[in-house]
Design a protein around this motif. Structure first.
Motif, short mmCIF file in Angstrom:
data_model
loop_
_atom_site.label_atom_id
_atom_site.label_comp_id
_atom_site.label_asym_id
_atom_site.label_seq_id
_atom_site.Cartn_x
_atom_site.Cartn_y
_atom_site.Cartn_z
N ASP A 79 0.86 -1.18 0.00
CA ASP A 79 0.00 0.00 0.00
C ASP A 79 0.90 1.24 0.00
O ASP A 79 1.63 1.49 0.96
CB ASP A 79 -0.90 -0.02 1.24
N LEU A 80 0.84 2.01 -1.07
CA LEU A 80 1.75 3.14 -1.21
C LEU A 80 1.44 4.26 -0.22
O LEU A 80 2.35 5.00 0.18
CB LEU A 80 1.71 3.67 -2.64
N ALA A 81 0.20 4.41 0.19
CA ALA A 81 -0.12 5.43 1.19
C ALA A 81 0.57 5.12 2.51
O ALA A 81 1.11 6.02 3.18
CB ALA A 81 -1.63 5.54 1.37
N ARG A 82 0.55 3.86 2.93
CA ARG A 82 1.23 3.49 4.18
C ARG A 82 2.74 3.67 4.02
O ARG A 82 3.43 4.08 4.96
CB ARG A 82 0.90 2.04 4.55
N ALA A 83 3.27 3.33 2.84
CA ALA A 83 4.70 3.51 2.61
C ALA A 83 5.09 4.98 2.68
O ALA A 83 6.12 5.35 3.27
CB ALA A 83 5.09 2.91 1.26
N HIS A 84 4.27 5.87 2.10
CA HIS A 84 4.55 7.31 2.15
C HIS A 84 4.51 7.84 3.58
O HIS A 84 5.27 8.74 3.93
CB HIS A 84 3.55 8.07 1.29
N ALA A 85 3.62 7.30 4.41
CA ALA A 85 3.53 7.76 5.78
C ALA A 85 4.81 7.50 6.56
O ALA A 85 5.19 8.27 7.44
CB ALA A 85 2.34 7.09 6.48
N LEU A 86 5.50 6.41 6.22
CA LEU A 86 6.75 6.07 6.90
C LEU A 86 7.96 6.70 6.23
O LEU A 86 8.96 6.99 6.90
CB LEU A 86 6.92 4.55 6.92
N PRO A 93 3.71 7.02 -6.66
CA PRO A 93 2.42 7.64 -6.40
C PRO A 93 2.04 7.60 -4.92
O PRO A 93 2.38 6.64 -4.21
CB PRO A 93 1.46 6.81 -7.25
N ARG A 94 1.35 8.61 -4.45
CA ARG A 94 1.00 8.71 -3.03
C ARG A 94 -0.15 7.78 -2.66
O ARG A 94 -0.37 7.53 -1.47
CB ARG A 94 0.64 10.14 -2.67
N GLN A 95 -0.88 7.28 -3.64
CA GLN A 95 -1.99 6.38 -3.40
C GLN A 95 -1.88 5.20 -4.37
O GLN A 95 -1.30 5.32 -5.43
CB GLN A 95 -3.33 7.09 -3.61
N GLY A 96 -2.47 4.08 -3.99
CA GLY A 96 -2.51 2.91 -4.86
C GLY A 96 -1.78 1.73 -4.26
O GLY A 96 -1.21 1.81 -3.17
#
Length: 255
Positions: A79-86, A93-96
């Motif tokens: 999950d790229l959103a969780r990866a961006h949070a860390l 991409p910030r989502q997907g």
């Protein structure tokens, strides 16, 4: 302070590495370490939709009709959103969901047998049935870590080790860097841990070099790359900066 960062700080504090510690510090790259529980994974993928995992079945948008998901087994879902949070500033991409798919009948060192997909999350997800034989699902936890080049990585060419007969500094570096390895190592970005020689082909112009996108280690129970090897996915440095993945260099190394 995470375990990876503490390990690197301990390494750089070694007295024998004092002559090269400043140059090594400049080589530190952040990464996301992906960990899974030990033990034999269950036969049924009961992970939540959109979960970070090795293996199992891919989760895709309800209307997606990409036949590759019926032909190839899921290796990784992230999950790229969780990866961006860390890892803020992650050049993806910030989502997907990021998917790595593998033809289990092929050879992992043939790039045509491993595929990358990024799917959007603009509609509800469904679980794709996948091929008849799939890797078992291993839920992943993500943690930030700091990484250094491997002992013979070309990136070390700019680090000047003292030219002494006993090679005390280099031997200390070789032993300490080896101690950072704690397989299985599944990693997003950062520096790879090489199984064999770190030789790479020239990157496509105008890129200046390759950057690690993913390292996926052998995890047992059918998820293997040769003899306890690793799968590496690298992209040209300029491509990674803009999130382009279609020129990825995908290969495996085996013990």
């Amino acid at each position: 302070m995470g375990d990876g960062l503490k390990d690197i700080e301990d390494l750089l504090a070694l007295p024998d590495l004092t002559p090269v510690a400043p140059a090594l510090r400049q080589q530190i790259l952040p990464a996301l370490r992906m960990r899974h529980a030990s033990g034999f994974p269950p036969a049924v993928d009961d992970t939540p939709l959109g979960a970070d995992k090795l293996g199992g079945l891919a989760d895709v948008p309800r209307s997606l009709a990409d036949p590759i998901y019926r032909r190839r087994s899921l290796v990784l879902q992230l999950d790229l959103a969780r990866a961006h949070a860390l890892l803020p500033g992650l050049p993806l991409p910030r989502q997907g969901l990021l998917h790595v798919l593998h033809d289990r009948e092929g050879e992992a060192d043939d790039h045509t047998d491993v595929s990358l997909r990024i799917v959007t999350l603009d509609e509800p997800l469904r679980r794709e049935p996948g091929p008849k034989v799939s890797h078992r699902a291993r839920p992943l936890t993500l943690e930030l870590e700091q990484t250094l080049p491997d002992t013979d990585d070309p990136a070390l060419a700019g680090v000047r080790f003292p030219d002494d007969d006993d090679e005390v500094t280099f031997e200390a570096w070789f032993q300490a860097r080896g101690a950072l390895r704690r397989p299985p190592t599944h990693r997003l970005l950062g520096w790879p841990d090489w199984v064999q020689d770190a030789s790479l082909p020239p990157p496509p112009a105008p890129a200046r070099g390759w950057r690690l996108l993913l390292q996926i280690d052998s995890a047992g129970d059918g998820l293997e790359w040769g003899d306890s090897g690793c799968l590496y996915i690298l992209v040209p440095d300029l491509d990674l900066h803009v999130g382009r993945l279609d020129r990825a260099h995908i290969f495996s190394q085996s013990c």
